[in-house]
Design an enzyme around this catalytic site. Sequence first.
Site, short mmCIF file in Angstrom:
data_model
loop_
_atom_site.label_atom_id
_atom_site.label_comp_id
_atom_site.label_asym_id
_atom_site.label_seq_id
_atom_site.Cartn_x
_atom_site.Cartn_y
_atom_site.Cartn_z
N HIS A 8 -7.12 -6.78 -0.80
CA HIS A 8 -6.07 -5.76 -0.70
C HIS A 8 -5.05 -6.05 0.38
CE1 HIS A 8 -4.16 -1.90 -1.17
NE2 HIS A 8 -4.39 -1.59 0.08
N TYR A 59 -2.24 11.46 1.43
CA TYR A 59 -3.09 11.74 0.27
C TYR A 59 -3.11 13.23 -0.05
CZ TYR A 59 -4.85 7.00 1.03
OH TYR A 59 -4.95 5.63 1.19
N ASP A 86 0.84 -1.19 0.00
CA ASP A 86 0.00 0.00 0.00
C ASP A 86 0.89 1.25 0.00
OD1 ASP A 86 -3.09 0.61 0.32
OD2 ASP A 86 -2.05 2.05 1.58
N TYR A 140 -12.31 7.89 -3.21
CA TYR A 140 -11.95 8.15 -1.83
C TYR A 140 -10.73 9.04 -1.69
CZ TYR A 140 -8.06 4.77 -1.80
OH TYR A 140 -6.87 4.12 -2.03
#
Length: 277
Positions: A254, A189, A59, A108
Amino acid sequence: MAALAARGFRAVAPDLRGFGDSDAPPGQDSYTVLHLVGDLVALIAADLGRPQVFVAGHDWGAIVAWQLCLLRPDLVTALVNLSVEYQPRHPGMSVLQAVRAVCGEDHYMCRFQKPEVAEAEFARLELKHLFKMVFGMRKPAPIILPHDKTFFDAIDSDGTCPAWLSEDDISYYADKFSKTGFTGGFNYYRCMDLDWELTAPWTGAPINVPTKFIVGDLDLTYNTPGVKDYIHKGGFKANVPNLEDVIVMEGVGHFINQEKPDEVSEHICEFFSKFLM
């Protein structure tokens, strides 16, 4: 880590800034990939001191590992990354802009951009239930959050603890995040556009470190439009010339390293062992 240690490796799993027991700088702009790679370079220099360094990531850890191998390939002997493929910097748009173009403003990553909004959504849930919701996601598609739904209203999870996680695991995560909160993670992010600006000198640059990539066929990233073709039809190999293997694990989502720890550990150990001096 236990599997690597059993093969004679010294296994280190650092908490990235904003997570676990690491510091969480208050400034949003303190979470760029240059900061994160800098943290790893400092760790390698100060703590490891080994002639060979092998890196595995998942990730955001995979994203940071790609960037470490791009910016300081001299430090890394071999790489195994999970779930998130390498995408070289596009000269015309950031990753966030590309996500908007493909998936829209309700993706998202786009919804995480505004400070305090996602934090407020996550604060509504008791932490143990929150992590069961997150780890329970199985839908093989990008996470899209309609305007009238929160993150947890939109995902395909009822809060049942997955069979491959224990209540002790959930309690550990809840305890750590009760101290740090989620802002540090969201700031990763929120730096995506800034990352694009800062990494301009590496536009289009390949990853030349020997690499193995592992992903689950139910992974939401693998099922993002265009990703399968990129991975399997030559684009990925062109950008990672020393990509030696791509493993797609069937029926796996995931959180592949937790769902299939023995299989993933064997893949990692087998690959790294090829490069031992």
